[in-house]
Design an enzyme around this catalytic site. Structure first.
Site, PDB file in Angstrom:
ATOM      1  N   HIS A 111     -61.052 -79.158 -92.514  1.00  6.35           N
ATOM      2  CA  HIS A 111     -61.062 -80.025 -93.702  1.00  6.35           C
ATOM      3  C   HIS A 111     -61.663 -81.375 -93.318  1.00  6.35           C
ATOM      4  O   HIS A 111     -61.182 -82.039 -92.396  1.00  6.35           O
ATOM      5  CB  HIS A 111     -59.643 -80.197 -94.249  1.00  6.35           C
ATOM      6  N   ALA A 112     -62.712 -81.765 -94.037  1.00  9.37           N
ATOM      7  CA  ALA A 112     -63.566 -82.878 -93.607  1.00  9.37           C
ATOM      8  C   ALA A 112     -62.823 -84.204 -93.389  1.00  9.37           C
ATOM      9  O   ALA A 112     -63.056 -84.899 -92.414  1.00  9.37           O
ATOM     10  CB  ALA A 112     -64.679 -83.068 -94.633  1.00  9.37           C
ATOM     11  N   ARG A 113     -61.929 -84.545 -94.305  1.00  8.21           N
ATOM     12  CA  ARG A 113     -61.333 -85.892 -94.278  1.00  8.21           C
ATOM     13  C   ARG A 113     -60.246 -86.060 -93.228  1.00  8.21           C
ATOM     14  O   ARG A 113     -59.744 -87.166 -93.030  1.00  8.21           O
ATOM     15  CB  ARG A 113     -60.750 -86.187 -95.650  1.00  8.21           C
ATOM     16  N   GLU A 114     -59.858 -84.973 -92.554  1.00  2.00           N
ATOM     17  CA  GLU A 114     -58.741 -85.037 -91.604  1.00  2.00           C
ATOM     18  C   GLU A 114     -59.270 -85.481 -90.240  1.00  2.00           C
ATOM     19  O   GLU A 114     -59.278 -84.728 -89.275  1.00  2.00           O
ATOM     20  CB  GLU A 114     -58.040 -83.669 -91.562  1.00  2.00           C
ATOM     21  N   ARG A 163     -63.091 -82.858 -98.671  1.00  4.27           N
ATOM     22  CA  ARG A 163     -62.295 -81.816 -97.993  1.00  4.27           C
ATOM     23  C   ARG A 163     -63.103 -80.540 -97.684  1.00  4.27           C
ATOM     24  O   ARG A 163     -63.010 -79.974 -96.605  1.00  4.27           O
ATOM     25  CB  ARG A 163     -61.114 -81.465 -98.919  1.00  4.27           C
ATOM     26  N   ASN A 180     -60.640 -73.143 -95.572  1.00  2.00           N
ATOM     27  CA  ASN A 180     -59.337 -72.580 -95.211  1.00  2.00           C
ATOM     28  C   ASN A 180     -58.729 -71.756 -96.350  1.00  2.00           C
ATOM     29  O   ASN A 180     -57.531 -71.497 -96.370  1.00  2.00           O
ATOM     30  CB  ASN A 180     -58.376 -73.677 -94.759  1.00  2.00           C
ATOM     31  N   ARG A 181     -59.576 -71.370 -97.287  1.00  2.00           N
ATOM     32  CA  ARG A 181     -59.210 -70.388 -98.320  1.00  2.00           C
ATOM     33  C   ARG A 181     -60.238 -69.260 -98.326  1.00  2.00           C
ATOM     34  O   ARG A 181     -60.191 -68.398 -99.175  1.00  2.00           O
ATOM     35  CB  ARG A 181     -59.187 -71.040 -99.716  1.00  2.00           C
ATOM     36  N   HIS A 233     -54.950 -79.561 -88.271  1.00  2.00           N
ATOM     37  CA  HIS A 233     -55.124 -80.268 -89.545  1.00  2.00           C
ATOM     38  C   HIS A 233     -54.359 -81.584 -89.500  1.00  2.00           C
ATOM     39  O   HIS A 233     -53.652 -81.879 -88.542  1.00  2.00           O
ATOM     40  CB  HIS A 233     -54.538 -79.436 -90.697  1.00  2.00           C
ATOM     41  N   SER A 234     -54.500 -82.358 -90.567  1.00  2.00           N
ATOM     42  CA  SER A 234     -53.578 -83.457 -90.796  1.00  2.00           C
ATOM     43  C   SER A 234     -53.372 -83.517 -92.308  1.00  2.00           C
ATOM     44  O   SER A 234     -54.211 -83.004 -93.054  1.00  2.00           O
ATOM     45  CB  SER A 234     -54.145 -84.779 -90.270  1.00  2.00           C
ATOM     46  N   TYR A 235     -52.353 -84.104 -92.812  1.00  2.00           N
ATOM     47  CA  TYR A 235     -51.268 -84.722 -92.088  1.00  2.00           C
ATOM     48  C   TYR A 235     -49.953 -84.151 -92.579  1.00  2.00           C
ATOM     49  O   TYR A 235     -49.948 -83.432 -93.585  1.00  2.00           O
ATOM     50  CB  TYR A 235     -51.286 -86.254 -92.339  1.00  2.00           C
ATOM     51  N   TYR A 285     -46.532 -74.764 -97.959  1.00  2.00           N
ATOM     52  CA  TYR A 285     -46.713 -74.118 -99.265  1.00  2.00           C
ATOM     53  C   TYR A 285     -47.497 -72.835 -99.037  1.00  2.00           C
ATOM     54  O   TYR A 285     -48.214 -72.721 -98.040  1.00  2.00           O
ATOM     55  CB  TYR A 285     -47.457 -75.023-100.263  1.00  2.00           C
ATOM     56  N   GLU A 307     -50.183 -79.742 -88.319  1.00  6.30           N
ATOM     57  CA  GLU A 307     -50.476 -80.832 -89.253  1.00  6.30           C
ATOM     58  C   GLU A 307     -50.084 -82.091 -88.506  1.00  6.30           C
ATOM     59  O   GLU A 307     -48.900 -82.370 -88.313  1.00  6.30           O
ATOM     60  CB  GLU A 307     -49.645 -80.689 -90.543  1.00  6.30           C
TER      61      GLU A 307
END
Ligand SMILES: [Zn+2]
Length: 346
Positions: A111-114, A163, A180-181, A233-235, A285, A307
């Protein structure tokens, strides 16, 4: 409808997913968002790669080249294929020659923003030396420092909160698939969307995306050696294990729980950072098409998702001052998992 809220102890992704599922447009506002972004983009101006700063993709790519050059007996740079926009995806193979063929595959930056995630993959390789040198006597690491490179570049240049990847979709207005889906496990069912504008768009088919294909192909062709899969990943400060797509327990869930408990204990020992751990579907989730479930279903019995820090105060904009402590403590947890893997296959 515009909903403003501050994310505290829960994860922005989780809230986002819930809102998306209920078709609510949302915008996450962080305290001093622009200050945080400006501070991080200042880092772009410095020319040198740094383990305690966020690095642009150009710096990371050059760094992978330098690592292979500087440590020819230890580090090999593999090109596992191009991204949508044609950037080469580099995996660093870290291992001693003559070592047995057991391996751990670890990816960062799906995920780009992490941004803390790629920072960790870089840190682990060199600054984590003390912890991993011994492990390298019996283990090879495959490290993919940035999985979603096009998205990462976009998060530096156009949209810090990006993301997904940057592939066009059937909807001209909406770009990007949530990688990631996009893996081939219960694809596009729970916690996923077939709507191209969604942040959790599953893509046009399982493994429709080049980035997903490259990772899946690499893992498939190294199944004889890869014994553990770790994705960063974060967060939220969580350590998760399968399953994500169902509430059913994984066959070795007791064992995974023990490994996670020990890893989190090691992580906590350095700075007292608390993590929760457990099966993904319950702990964070439910999602489908995620890389951890896919790797597990392929037969990799030890599959974990981290995370990283924090729990929402700065979220994706974790300040650079936190890179070092976050990476140090996470190194202890990853080393703990690797140690367990070694004990199972020696
Ligand atoms: Zn993520």
């Amino acid at each position: 409808m515009d909903v403003d809220f501050h994310v505290n102890s829960n994860q922005a992704d989780a809230v986002g997913v819930l809102l998306e599922q209920n078709s609510v447009e949302y915008k996450v506002l962080f305290d001093n968002l622009q200050d945080g972004i400006n501070a991080q983009l200042d880092g772009q101006k410095s020319k040198r790669h740094s383990y305690t700063k966020y690095n642009t993709w150009e710096k990371i790519a050059e760094w992978t080249r330098e690592m292979a050059k500087k440590y020819p007996n230890l580090v090999k740079r593999l090109d596992i294929g191009g991204t949508t926009e044609g950037r080469p995806m580099y995996v660093l193979q870290i291992g001693k020659s003559g070592t047995s063929r057991r391996a751990v595959f670890m990816d960062c930056g799906i995920h780009a923003r992490e941004w803390i995630s790629p920072a960790f993959c870089q840190w682990f390789l060199i600054e984590g030396e003390e912890e991993i040198t011994e492990l390298l006597n019996s283990l090879t690491f495959y490290i993919l420092p940035v999985l979603n490179i096009d998205g990462y570049v976009w998060s530096w240049t156009e949209d810090r909160m990006w993301r997904k990847n940057r592939a066009p979709t059937v909807d001209e207005e909406c770009i990007g698939t949530d990688l990631n889906r996009n893996f081939n496990i219960s694809w596009c069912e729970i916690g996923s969307s077939d709507e191209p504008c969604s942040e959790i768009f599953c893509g046009s088919a399982a493994e429709s995306e080049k980035e997903t294909q490259n990772v899946a192909n690499f893992i498939r062709s190294h199944m004889d050696s890869i014994k553990a899969y770790i994705t960063i990943h974060s967060y939220s400060q969580m350590l998760l294990y399968p399953f994500s797509y169902t509430y059913d327990p994984a066959p070795n869930s007791k064992e995974l729980d023990e490994i996670a408990k020990e890893a989190v204990h090691k992580l906590h020992s350095l700075y007292g950072t608390s993590y929760v751990y457990g099966p993904s579907a319950f702990t964070i989730y439910p999602t489908s098409g995620s890389s951890d479930d896919w790797a597990y279903a392929k037969g990799i019995n030890y599959s974990f998702t981290f995370e990283l820090r924090d729990k929402g105060k700065k979220g994706f904009l974790l300040p650079e001052s936190k890179i070092k402590p976050t990476c140090q403590e996470t190194t202890l947890a990853v080393a703990s998992i690797a140690q367990y893997v070694i004990s199972q296959y020696s």
